[in-house]
Design an enzyme around this catalytic site. Structure first.
Site, PDB file in Angstrom:
ATOM      1  CB  ILE A  13       8.724 -22.949  12.815  1.00  0.00           C
ATOM      2  CG1 ILE A  13       8.713 -24.216  13.675  1.00  0.00           C
ATOM      3  CG2 ILE A  13       8.248 -23.278  11.398  1.00  0.00           C
ATOM      4  CD1 ILE A  13       7.319 -24.804  13.890  1.00  0.00           C
ATOM      5  CE1 TYR A 163      -1.093 -21.798  18.818  1.00  0.00           C
ATOM      6  CE2 TYR A 163      -1.791 -24.100  18.883  1.00  0.00           C
ATOM      7  CZ  TYR A 163      -1.011 -23.098  18.330  1.00  0.00           C
ATOM      8  OH  TYR A 163      -0.145 -23.389  17.305  1.00  0.00           O
TER       9      TYR A 163
END
Length: 245
Positions: A13, A163
């Site tokens: 990305i 995360y």
């Protein structure tokens, strides 16, 4: 010409965001921990017609590396218009709260959370010299406490001790940062590019890197009257794209 620094931009990305911003006429510093790999990526991009992209070595866990990158940007551009804090890691898998080690959790937080703070603080001086400074903290839907508390949310079972919690902390930091900078012309937002098919998740996501990058740019290249201190998600099926915290 506006200047942007994207951390962790040599692939996925981050790389696609760099490409799209280059096409829009911005000068892009493609942040990478491995300068040789970053320069190889930029060489390929240049050969394919992309302009105004330069690889810059930056390890978000190393203050020396961050300050060296800042020195380069300051010398070459004198200011920075946009900072996209994109560098991040997933961590070990699975991530159960009862047996994920402190060392594993700290490693994720060092990059996803503390790294963002270190880079932001270091580059704030250059951002303040911009007429329209922007800071975009790339987060995840897994950082939403509200959605994670809703059994009907489609990603409700995807709990991660490292995360998701690091992204929730990043979201909280974004709120505070945006408040402290709101009177200085800054727009500071948390942006979730959505569940995207990348090597990050073994290409399991339904979204494309093109859509993810476009969404990041949409909520980064904003106008004077656009909001600050918001949490945008590409997975929210609403025209505003605003996610609950």
């Amino acid at each position: 010409m506006k200047t942007v620094l994207i951390t962790g931009a040599n692939r996925s990305i981050g790389l696609e965001t760099a490409k799209q911003l280059s096409e829009k006429g911005l000068f892009v510093y493609l942040g990478t921990r491995d300068l040789e790999k970053g320069e190889a990526v930029v060489k390929e991009l240049t050969e394919n017609g992309y302009k105004n992209i330069k690889a810059i070595q930056i390890d978000v866990t190393s203050i020396d590396s961050i300050l060296s990158a800042k020195t380069i940007v300051e010398k070459e551009q004198s200011k920075l218009d946009i900072l996209i804090n994109n560098a991040g890691i997933l961590g070990t898998n699975p991530q159960h709260t009862l047996d994920t080690s402190i060392e594993d959790i700290q490693k994720v937080f060092d990059i996803n959370f503390f790294g963002v703070i270190s880079v932001t603080q270091a580059f704030l001086e250059l951002l303040k010299k911009s007429d329209s400074p922007r800071i975009s903290n790339i987060t995840s839907g897994l950082g939403s406490l509200t959605l994670h508390s809703d059994p009907n949310w489609k990603y409700y079972p995807f709990k991660t001790a490292s995360y998701g919690t690091s992204k929730a902390a990043l979201n909280a930091y974004t709120i505070v940062l945006s408040y402290e900078l709101k009177d200085l012309g800054f727009k500071v937002n948390a942006i979730d590019p959505g569940y995207t098919a990348t090597d990050f998740n073994h290409f399991s996501g339904p979204g494309t890197v093109e859509s993810a990058a476009s969404f990041i740019i949409k909520h980064t290249l904003t106008g004077e009257n656009d909001p600050t201190g918001k949490y945008f998600s590409n997975d929210i099926e609403d025209e505003t794209g605003i996610s609950p915290w």
